[in-house]
Write an enzyme that holds these catalytic residues in place. Structure first.
Site, mmCIF file in Angstrom:
data_model
loop_
_atom_site.group_PDB
_atom_site.id
_atom_site.type_symbol
_atom_site.label_atom_id
_atom_site.label_comp_id
_atom_site.label_asym_id
_atom_site.label_seq_id
_atom_site.Cartn_x
_atom_site.Cartn_y
_atom_site.Cartn_z
ATOM 1 C CB SER A 68 -0.910 -0.022 1.233
ATOM 2 O OG SER A 68 -1.654 1.169 1.300
ATOM 3 N N GLY A 69 1.931 1.217 0.814
ATOM 4 C CA GLY A 69 2.854 2.350 0.839
ATOM 5 C C GLY A 69 3.517 2.550 -0.509
ATOM 6 C CD1 TRP A 83 -1.412 1.251 -6.065
ATOM 7 C CD2 TRP A 83 -1.827 3.070 -4.821
ATOM 8 N NE1 TRP A 83 -2.463 1.930 -6.648
ATOM 9 C CE2 TRP A 83 -2.737 3.048 -5.909
ATOM 10 C CE3 TRP A 83 -1.913 4.124 -3.917
ATOM 11 C CZ2 TRP A 83 -3.703 4.035 -6.106
ATOM 12 C CZ3 TRP A 83 -2.864 5.113 -4.103
ATOM 13 C CH2 TRP A 83 -3.747 5.058 -5.193
ATOM 14 C CG HIS A 84 0.134 5.992 -1.221
ATOM 15 N ND1 HIS A 84 -0.241 4.814 -0.629
ATOM 16 C CD2 HIS A 84 -0.944 6.819 -1.132
ATOM 17 C CE1 HIS A 84 -1.495 4.932 -0.182
ATOM 18 N NE2 HIS A 84 -1.939 6.133 -0.476
ATOM 19 N N GLY A 85 3.828 5.769 -4.097
ATOM 20 C CA GLY A 85 4.905 6.446 -4.808
ATOM 21 C C GLY A 85 6.193 5.645 -4.795
#
Lengths: 482, 346
Positions: free
Chosen positions: A322-323, A325-327
């Site tokens: 998830s982390g 995915w953000h960047g």
């Protein structure tokens, strides 16, 4: 084009009129209009991005149809993996290629081997993280036989590129959104008015809260070495509200615009800063993404079934992915790791499903216990956001170490103090409005039940004037010399 | 659906009315803080002045009104310099037209406007108060007609139409005008109003030695003063071939109209074509200047006739003169003006 731009202000009414007055009688044409206008909307940034989304659409549409006709287990699996590889391949290349190359070079450099590998000048297509996940949900759900594949290419294209939610979510499930493209939409007055109201609130959050906080957060984070610990705390707070205002504001606008066109999108934010623990926070923050990861990654990995080791592994995988995915930066991965560390004790102690109902459900104010829990959860998330915002890990750690110095007890001081005070006041008012409206789908949904139209309209005009007056930075005129 | 459309339209109309209402409480010059200060000063002592200058920094920094009045002593002029930095067309026409509406007939004898082509608003400035506050119906009409009569390629014209329309729309929801009207530029400007609106750049640098933007301009020019040669070459080129260039008929029509309106208020309007512009600017301005009636223009652009206005020793930067250059410019302006007055009196 941006939601808060003149281009969109012309685009939306035009689409609305064509949608409801010209193409209303023919569902196929109406869907075609959605596709055409969505491609126009998306291509406004860069028309070259359109080839990517079109290719992704064609691939998953074709794979869906093949899956519908294929019973052989291995072939079905192969088709699914093709969809996954293509979609994640695009995402991986455009978003993460340079990150991997950079780290590859660093790893070799650590061992004394200098590599000369060139980085590519890759432009990240807007919204690629969102629509690839959306199309993947279709392929996976068809594979799982949760839904039948569609043979209506326009309906499927409209589902993939639907402009309100294309660039910033909510990430819709095919089982929820696709059927809406296949059914006739009838204009609903109440829905449309509610949609407009939600758009207004989204614009308020984006322009008044997020943009003002962004200016201050940027000033503090970009010059963090020059400021005291107390100022850096302010910076972290401003970023906390910047990211919430920006992200949830966009979601509100997306949901509101969709309602104008007769569609229902899933809720994406449910007052996350009123959460009493981290598990509740993750049920209220970016709901479409967290549920996507839960359904398509966490549960297939075994979820919270199985032994302790499996639970721990799955939890860490979900939050790290998830982390990431953000960047494409270690800061996002670390942010995910931190949230995993926050979450794990609750999961292992079976306390992650404690706070399901809304806070202070029976009253106006939280209990002392609720307030303390909310306060603690809020500051845990603020701390984690420091990593999210920092340029890199060393910046994040130096930022934190400066907070934890004696300068934490100094009065905050930086050039934008007067603007900061006004922004803090606006945030205070914003929190009160959110608190009062926490039982609705969005904070000002209850304005709709005020009987007096002049009073309702007064509220709307007041918000619009506040948006126009206090929204964002006064644009500086750039003087060109002759 | 019908009810939704009607209510939405009603809501929007009321909203637009509220947005337009803000202009009732803010004066027309709200978007330019320098002009606002000058306006306040002028009207506090309006009986004193009978001649005005409008324009950009090329007038603000070049027309020494004290010297001008001194040279033109026989005509008993008392001049005020209304010019402000980055004030281009149609903003100048907007400010001047509103100024004409404010003054009493016969109060002002002479008005000078810096001759300028239409300034195309840059994308970076479109959503600023300064680039939109003047953009009313008349200004928008001027811009659109100017463009349609211009030599620009059609593809480029579309983009230009768009920026002016965007700026026009921005005016409705721009609330920065309220706060910008409350700001002043800096305290030293108040002091310099004593010089009736004239403030040369080298003087401003002397008064504000820490002002980085002015200091950088001067340093850049000081490091390489040969850049002025480019301007000289440009003006020489255009002087030799201006007859091939197309006149913007609409701009000429507008100017003649403005001369007529000024006459009705007892004002003799004169357009000044300054030195040190670029070739592309002179391409449109020289044919225009040649078409303006002789008693309503002063041309000071020619390198052959006015080489001092292109000398590095008289310059602050590539586009502006220093105090010495301003003195020379003012003297030449006065001389040309005196010739105009002689012709009028004959």
């Amino acid at each position: 084009m941006l939601f808060n731009s003149i281009d969109f202000a012309i685009f939306l009414p035009t689409v609305f009129v064509l949608y409801w007055f010209v193409f209303q009688k023919n569902l196929r044409l109406q869907n075609f209009l959605i596709v055409a206008s969505s491609y126009l909307f998306y291509g406004w940034w860069d028309w070259k991005f359109l080839t990517l989304i079109l290719f992704s659409t064609i691939i998953d549409y074709s794979i869906g149809l093949r899956l519908g006709n294929e019973e052989n287990h291995f072939k079905r699996k192969a088709l699914l993996w093709t969809s996954i590889i293509v979609n994640l391949g695009f995402l991986g290349f455009f978003k993460y290629f340079n990150f991997f190359i950079d780290n590859f070079i660093s790893a070799f450099s650590f061992f004394g081997v200098e590599l000369e590998v060139g980085l590519l000048n890759i432009i990240l297509p807007v919204g690629i993280s969102f629509y690839t996940f959306q199309t993947l949900s279709y392929s996976i759900d068809v594979y799982r036989k949760k839904m039948q594949p569609t043979n209506d290419f326009f309906a499927f294209s409209a589902f993939v590129c639907f402009f309100p939610q294309l660039v910033a979510g909510p990430i819709e499930r095919a089982t929820h959104l696709l059927p809406q493209f296949k059914n006739k939409r009838n204009f609903d007055y109440g829905k449309a008015v509610d949609g407009l109201r939600q758009i207004l609130w989204g614009l308020f959050k984006k322009i008044v809260i997020a943009d003002n906080c962004a200016e201050l957060a940027n000033q503090i984070f970009n010059n963090s070495a020059d400021y005291s610990g107390s100022t850096l705390v302010l910076g972290a707070l401003f970023f906390t509200f910047q990211i919430y205002g920006d992200f949830s504001g966009y979601s509100d606008i997306a949901i509101g615009v969709s309602r104008l066109l007769g569609f229902d999108l899933m809720r994406n934010f449910a007052f996350p800063y009123f959460s009493r623990d981290i598990a509740e926070f993750w049920r209220r923050w970016h709901i479409s993404l967290s549920t996507w990861f839960r359904d398509y990654l966490y549960i297939p990995l075994g979820g919270s079934q199985g032994g302790l080791a499996l639970k721990v592994r799955n939890t860490f995988i979900i939050f790290l992915v998830s982390g990431f995915w953000h960047g494409a930066n270690w800061t996002f991965i670390f942010w995910g790791l931190l949230n995993a560390i926050y979450f794990l004790p609750l999961l292992l102690g079976n306390k992650n499903r404690r706070n399901i109902e809304s806070i202070a459900i029976n009253g106006y104010f939280p209990s002392l216990r609720e307030f303390v829990s909310m306060f603690a959860t809020f500051w845990l998330t603020v701390f984690a956001w420091i990593f999210f915002r920092a340029d890199d890990l060393s910046h994040a750690f130096s930022y934190i170490s400066q907070i934890l110095s004696t300068s934490l007890f100094e009065i905050p001081k930086f050039p934008g103090m007067s603007q900061a005070i006004l922004t803090i006041l606006m945030i205070g008012i914003f929190i009160v409005i959110e608190w009062l409206g926490r039982r609705g789908q969005y904070a000002i949904s209850q304005i709709g039940i005020i009987k007096s139209r002049p009073l309702r309209w007064f509220c709307y005009y007041l918000m619009i004037l506040v948006i126009l007056w206090l929204g964002g930075k006064e644009q500086e005129f750039i003087y060109f010399q002759f | 659906m019908k009810s939704f459309i009607i209510k939405t339209l009603a809501f929007t109309i009321i909203l637009l009315s509220l947005l337009i209402l803000k202009y009732k409480f803010t004066p027309y010059y709200r978007g330019d803080s320098v002009f606002a200060i000058k306006h306040e000063h002028f009207f506090q002592s309006k009986a004193k002045y009978n001649t005005v200058f409008f324009g950009s920094s090329r007038v603000y920094r070049h027309v020494d009104v004290g010297l001008f009045d001194e040279v033109m002593n026989d005509y008993k002029l008392n001049t005020f310099n209304f010019a402000a930095p980055a004030t281009f067309n149609p903003e100048i026409y907007f400010l001047y037209s509103n100024f004409l509406n404010e003054i009493d007939s016969g109060q002002i004898k002479f008005a000078f406007i810096e001759m300028q082509e239409l300034n195309i608003i840059s994308n970076e400035n479109v959503h600023t108060t300064k680039a939109s506050y003047w953009n009313n119906y008349e200004s928008l009409n001027f811009a659109l007609n100017y463009l349609s009569n211009s030599n620009f390629q059609h593809v480029n014209k579309l983009g230009m139409y768009k920026v002016f329309l965007s700026s026009f729309v921005y005016k409705f929801y721009d609330f920065d005008i309220v706060s910008s009207n409350l700001k002043s530029r800096n305290k030293t400007l108040y002091k310099k109003i004593g010089l009736d609106g004239f403030y040369p750049l080298d003087q401003e640098l002397q008064d504000n030695p820490n002002d980085r933007s002015i200091k950088e301009r001067w340093s850049k020019f000081e490091a390489d003063t040969t850049v002025i040669k480019n301007r000289i070459a440009e003006v020489k080129t255009i002087e030799s071939k201006f007859s091939d260039t197309k006149l913007n008929d609409y701009h000429l029509f507008y100017i003649k109209n403005l001369i007529g309106k000024s006459f009705q208020k007892g004002v003799h309007l004169i357009f000044v074509l300054p030195p040190r512009l670029t070739e592309s600017q002179y391409t449109s301005l020289i044919p225009l200047s040649k078409s303006i009636p002789v008693n309503h223009k002063i041309e000071l652009y020619s390198y052959a006739k006015h080489p001092e206005l292109y000398q590095a020793k008289n310059s602050f930067d590539v586009g502006h003169l220093n105090s010495n250059g301003a003195m020379i410019f003012t003297q030449k302006l006065s001389k040309e003006f005196a010739m105009v007055l002689d012709r009028i009196s004959q």
